[in-house]
Scaffold this motif. Structure first.
Motif, mmCIF file in Angstrom:
data_model
loop_
_atom_site.group_PDB
_atom_site.id
_atom_site.type_symbol
_atom_site.label_atom_id
_atom_site.label_comp_id
_atom_site.label_asym_id
_atom_site.label_seq_id
_atom_site.Cartn_x
_atom_site.Cartn_y
_atom_site.Cartn_z
ATOM 1 N N SER A 70 0.831 -1.211 0.000
ATOM 2 C CA SER A 70 0.000 0.000 0.000
ATOM 3 C C SER A 70 0.865 1.261 0.000
ATOM 4 O O SER A 70 0.575 2.219 -0.725
ATOM 5 C CB SER A 70 -0.924 0.016 1.220
ATOM 6 N N LEU A 71 1.917 1.245 0.807
ATOM 7 C CA LEU A 71 2.840 2.392 0.826
ATOM 8 C C LEU A 71 3.551 2.551 -0.514
ATOM 9 O O LEU A 71 3.772 3.677 -0.981
ATOM 10 C CB LEU A 71 3.859 2.232 1.951
ATOM 11 N N ALA A 72 3.912 1.440 -1.138
ATOM 12 C CA ALA A 72 4.578 1.500 -2.442
ATOM 13 C C ALA A 72 3.642 2.080 -3.500
ATOM 14 O O ALA A 72 4.051 2.916 -4.318
ATOM 15 C CB ALA A 72 5.056 0.107 -2.853
ATOM 16 N N VAL A 73 2.386 1.651 -3.494
ATOM 17 C CA VAL A 73 1.409 2.186 -4.451
ATOM 18 C C VAL A 73 1.207 3.684 -4.199
ATOM 19 O O VAL A 73 1.175 4.483 -5.145
ATOM 20 C CB VAL A 73 0.075 1.413 -4.367
ATOM 21 N N ALA A 74 1.088 4.075 -2.938
ATOM 22 C CA ALA A 74 0.921 5.496 -2.615
ATOM 23 C C ALA A 74 2.132 6.302 -3.067
ATOM 24 O O ALA A 74 1.977 7.396 -3.630
ATOM 25 C CB ALA A 74 0.694 5.666 -1.114
ATOM 26 N N ASP A 75 3.332 5.782 -2.854
ATOM 27 C CA ASP A 75 4.539 6.492 -3.263
ATOM 28 C C ASP A 75 4.621 6.582 -4.785
ATOM 29 O O ASP A 75 5.006 7.622 -5.320
ATOM 30 C CB ASP A 75 5.784 5.801 -2.704
ATOM 31 N N ALA A 76 4.249 5.515 -5.480
ATOM 32 C CA ALA A 76 4.246 5.552 -6.947
ATOM 33 C C ALA A 76 3.222 6.564 -7.450
ATOM 34 O O ALA A 76 3.467 7.284 -8.418
ATOM 35 C CB ALA A 76 3.956 4.160 -7.507
ATOM 36 N N TRP A 77 2.083 6.635 -6.782
ATOM 37 C CA TRP A 77 1.054 7.603 -7.156
ATOM 38 C C TRP A 77 1.557 9.027 -6.927
ATOM 39 O O TRP A 77 1.337 9.915 -7.754
ATOM 40 C CB TRP A 77 -0.210 7.334 -6.350
ATOM 41 N N LEU A 78 2.256 9.248 -5.810
ATOM 42 C CA LEU A 78 2.782 10.579 -5.504
ATOM 43 C C LEU A 78 3.846 11.017 -6.501
ATOM 44 O O LEU A 78 4.039 12.216 -6.713
ATOM 45 C CB LEU A 78 3.346 10.613 -4.087
ATOM 46 N N THR A 79 4.529 10.060 -7.103
ATOM 47 C CA THR A 79 5.563 10.386 -8.083
ATOM 48 C C THR A 79 4.993 11.218 -9.222
ATOM 49 O O THR A 79 5.634 12.135 -9.721
ATOM 50 C CB THR A 79 6.174 9.092 -8.668
ATOM 51 N N HIS A 80 3.767 10.924 -9.604
ATOM 52 C CA HIS A 80 3.182 11.579 -10.770
ATOM 53 C C HIS A 80 2.150 12.644 -10.416
ATOM 54 O O HIS A 80 1.701 13.360 -11.298
ATOM 55 C CB HIS A 80 2.518 10.533 -11.668
ATOM 56 N N ASN A 81 1.775 12.752 -9.155
ATOM 57 C CA ASN A 81 0.694 13.659 -8.799
ATOM 58 C C ASN A 81 1.071 14.789 -7.862
ATOM 59 O O ASN A 81 0.241 15.614 -7.556
ATOM 60 C CB ASN A 81 -0.466 12.875 -8.181
ATOM 61 N N VAL A 82 2.297 14.831 -7.376
ATOM 62 C CA VAL A 82 2.724 15.914 -6.501
ATOM 63 C C VAL A 82 3.732 16.767 -7.250
ATOM 64 O O VAL A 82 4.696 16.264 -7.804
ATOM 65 C CB VAL A 82 3.354 15.351 -5.198
ATOM 66 N N LYS A 83 3.455 18.067 -7.255
ATOM 67 C CA LYS A 83 4.373 18.979 -7.945
ATOM 68 C C LYS A 83 5.639 19.141 -7.105
ATOM 69 O O LYS A 83 5.569 19.229 -5.894
ATOM 70 C CB LYS A 83 3.694 20.336 -8.150
#
Length: 158
Positions: free
Chosen positions: A138-151
């Motif tokens: 879950s943390l890995a998915v969240a971190d991967a998601w943050l890679t593309h969605n946080v400026k």
């Protein structure tokens, strides 16, 4: 001896991830893919190790194949991919990566090494392995998601 091997493995994985500054999301999902790959292809890979006459002692060929298959996708991705900007994020990502890798490797390592002195600790960890792996993924998915969605912050633009 077993504790030394586990400690060295943890330190090596932590240092490698820290030096590469790669994001935990990518590496964690690669570890999950490696675990699935090991579950499906350990026997065939063990036969390949035997055919190529590759020494794997003190492990059996099947154990060595499982360890190799679990780590291989993540080790390949350590050379490219998204990375952290700050040192604190790199340390946290490396800690999560090494912990998840060690959790996935405990089963093959426990079959290949003498774990009698640590049997109680390993049994306790086995009880919570699925929960911990779910948390890591879950943390890995969240971190991967943050890679593309946080400026990126202004510091990283400089």
């Amino acid at each position: 001896m077993t504790l030394i091997v586990i400690g060295i493995l943890f330190a090596a994985l932590f240092a490698t991830a820290l030096l590469s500054k790669r994001r935990f999301g990518t590496l964690g999902l690669a570890l999950a893919a490696g675990a699935l790959l090991a579950n499906c292809a350990s026997r065939d890979t063990a036969q390949l190790l035997i055919a190529l006459d590759i020494p794997v002692s003190p492990f059996s060929e099947t154990t060595a194949a499982a360890i190799l298959l679990i780590l291989l996708p993540a080790l390949v991705l350590l050379f490219s991919g998204p990375s952290y900007v700050s040192r604190q994020q790199s340390i946290l990502g490396a800690l999560l990566f090494a912990s998840m890798a060690l959790l996935l490797l405990l089963r093959p390592l426990s079959t290949g090494l003498d774990t009698e002195p640590f049997r109680d600790i390993l049994q306790l960890m086995a009880r919570y392995t699925n929960l911990l792996l779910a948390l890591f993924i879950s943390l890995a998915v969240a971190d991967a998601w943050l890679t593309h969605n946080v400026k990126p912050s202004d510091k990283s633009k400089k």
